[in-house]
Design an enzyme around this catalytic site. Structure first.
Site, PDB file in Angstrom:
ATOM      1  N   TYR A 114       1.034  -1.192  -0.059  1.00 54.33           N
ATOM      2  CA  TYR A 114       0.246  -0.218  -0.056  1.00 54.33           C
ATOM      3  C   TYR A 114       0.718   1.065   0.004  1.00 54.33           C
ATOM      4  O   TYR A 114       1.964   1.239   0.768  1.00 54.33           O
ATOM      5  CB  TYR A 114      -0.786  -0.118   1.118  1.00 54.33           C
ATOM      6  CG  TYR A 114      -1.722   1.339   1.307  1.00 54.33           C
ATOM      7  CD1 TYR A 114      -2.952   1.443   1.106  1.00 54.33           C
ATOM      8  CD2 TYR A 114      -0.971   2.241   2.133  1.00 54.33           C
ATOM      9  CE1 TYR A 114      -3.628   2.574   1.039  1.00 54.33           C
ATOM     10  CE2 TYR A 114      -1.766   3.591   2.409  1.00 54.33           C
ATOM     11  CZ  TYR A 114      -3.092   3.683   1.557  1.00 54.33           C
ATOM     12  OH  TYR A 114      -3.932   4.997   1.790  1.00 54.33           O
ATOM     13  N   GLU A 160      -3.345   7.533  -4.051  1.00 54.99           N
ATOM     14  CA  GLU A 160      -3.284   6.305  -3.263  1.00 54.99           C
ATOM     15  C   GLU A 160      -2.986   5.066  -4.196  1.00 54.99           C
ATOM     16  O   GLU A 160      -3.883   5.024  -5.429  1.00 54.99           O
ATOM     17  CB  GLU A 160      -4.670   6.168  -2.548  1.00 54.99           C
ATOM     18  CG  GLU A 160      -4.531   4.895  -1.982  1.00 54.99           C
ATOM     19  CD  GLU A 160      -6.027   4.620  -0.986  1.00 54.99           C
ATOM     20  OE1 GLU A 160      -7.020   4.740  -1.698  1.00 54.99           O
ATOM     21  OE2 GLU A 160      -5.920   4.682   0.251  1.00 54.99           O
TER      22      GLU A 160
END
Ligand code: GDP
Ligand code: MN
Length: 387
Positions: free
Chosen positions: A109, A197
């Site tokens: 992530y 993101e």
């Protein structure tokens, strides 16, 4: 403003961030042509909606033949997707992204965001990618690595190493990550972004980093500087009431409660939401009608509020500093008449010519409930919404 994955990946590619090959398609023929053009034997068919969690909603499929590309595309286009990230909206799928299918060794992530508390841009990364990052942060906070980018110094290579080694990457991957972060920060700064993101950022079997998903949010106040980016807006992915509000230059946000709010000034609007909640009510919206609360704006605002069938009562809270309260009262009366409002409307007016304004409301012939101050107004509207 948010972007589709295919748009975000095009922007990533412009800045040199590694993404799998992909082509957006609006129908099955285009999808098959895209897969043929890219070559290969397996393709991802990815529904383009501006929210994550698409996999579980049937919006992410691995196609092993061109027939499957056609089939999945046909199924996805025209459907709507609702996930925990769509805020209660069912988002239409108008396009799919046909992407080269990538083998995954590990999912990570990575994000970059404006960090108001620390007055900087913060990078967040985790070795636990592909899942709900809030859950990782809650259950295993030690698996989240953050660094703060000083706005005058910009991103520094040692920060990339800190994140890379923190996540357990090897030297080669840490080098790639550092380059990627450099590019992302350049993009972030140049395009006035609020968030980037990548979930998941993957390590391929050959040990290279690749952005498998891409999410970008841009600060809307800066859109005037980026017409090419503003043109990517897809209003079909947004709350229709909020889109309509933008057309009237009204600052409107849909909320979940039953009390419609019309307020002049963003600060007063925030305070109004707080006082409603303090009195046990739930606001249905945030709405700042701005300084010039004219009849036209008030009418448009009432119409917006009434689009939701959840609204049981309306609170109008106007502070007449620049505008006169009697003019506002005229506007409210005309709007109530025009729109044909059948639910209780509580009005709190304060400021210049307030006596005249209250008199007009009292003599209007409409059942407008007057309030003397904000607390009184909140109490009355909460009672009205429950009644
Ligand atoms: P989201 O769930 O809407 O955020 O969609 P993503 O693009 O993140 O995809 C969800 C999941 O699908 C990823 O976490 C991967 O596990 C899987 N996935 C997506 N693209 C590929 C791919 O090219 N190959 C493989 N093997 N899995 C993929
Ligand atoms: Mn994702």
């Amino acid at each position: 403003m948010n972007f589709h994955e295919y748009q975000a990946k095009d922007i990533f590619a412009d800045y040199g961030v590694a993404v799998p090959q992909g082509i957006a398609a609006s129908n099955a023929d285009e999808a098959v042509a895209a897969a043929e053009k890219m070559g290969g034997t397996q393709w991802m068919v990815k529904a383009q909606v501006q929210a994550g969690g698409r996999g579980k909603a049937g919006g992410i499929k691995l196609a092993r033949t061109l027939e499957e590309v056609r089939d999945y595309t046909q199924k996805m286009i025209g459907m709507t997707i609702t996930t925990y990230q769509t805020g209660g909206l069912a988002l239409p799928v108008d396009k799919v992204l046909i992407a080269e299918a990538t083998d995954i060794a590990k999912e990570l992530y990575l994000s970059m965001l404006v960090d108001r508390q620390n007055k900087c841009v913060t990078i967040m990364a985790s070795s636990e990618g592909g899942m709900d990052i809030e859950k990782v942060a809650h259950d295993t906070p030690e698996k989240i690595h953050t660094v703060q980018i000083d706005l005058t110094e910009g991103f520094q290579a040692y920060q990339g190493r800190k994140i890379g080694f923190g996540m357990g990457l090897n030297a080669k991957q840490t080098g790639q990550l550092t380059k990627m972060l450099e590019s992302l920060y350049r993009m972030f700064y140049a395009l006035d972004l609020a968030l980037v993101e990548i979930n998941p950022l993957v390590i391929t079997p050959s040990g290279d980093l690749l952005a498998l998903d891409a999410k970008i949010n841009v600060d809307e106040s800066a859109l005037f500087r980026h017409p090419e980016i503003a043109a990517m807006r897809d209003e079909r992915q947004e709350d229709p009431t909020e889109v309509e509000a933008t057309r009237h230059n009204l600052n409107y946000v849909t909320l979940n409660g039953s009390i419609g709010c019309m307020v002049n000034g963003a600060g007063l609007a925030m305070a109004t939401l707080d006082v409603i909640k303090l009195n046990g009510g739930e606001p249905a919206n945030f709405l700042d009608v701005g300084g010039g609360a004219t009849k036209e704006r008030v009418t448009a605002a009432f119409k917006l509020i009434l689009r939701s069938d959840k609204v049981r009562a309306i609170l109008v809270n106007i502070f007449g500093g620049i505008v006169r309260c009697d003019l506002i009262a005229d506007g409210i009366i005309a709007a109530v008449r025009d729109v044909g409002i059948t639910i209780p409307v509580v009005v709190r007016l304060e400021g210049t010519n307030v006596e005249k304004g209250r008199e007009l409301l009292a003599n209007s012939g409409f059942a407008i409930i007057p309030a003397t101050d904000l607390n009184d107004a909140a109490r009355k509207v909460v009672a009205a919404a429950k009644g």
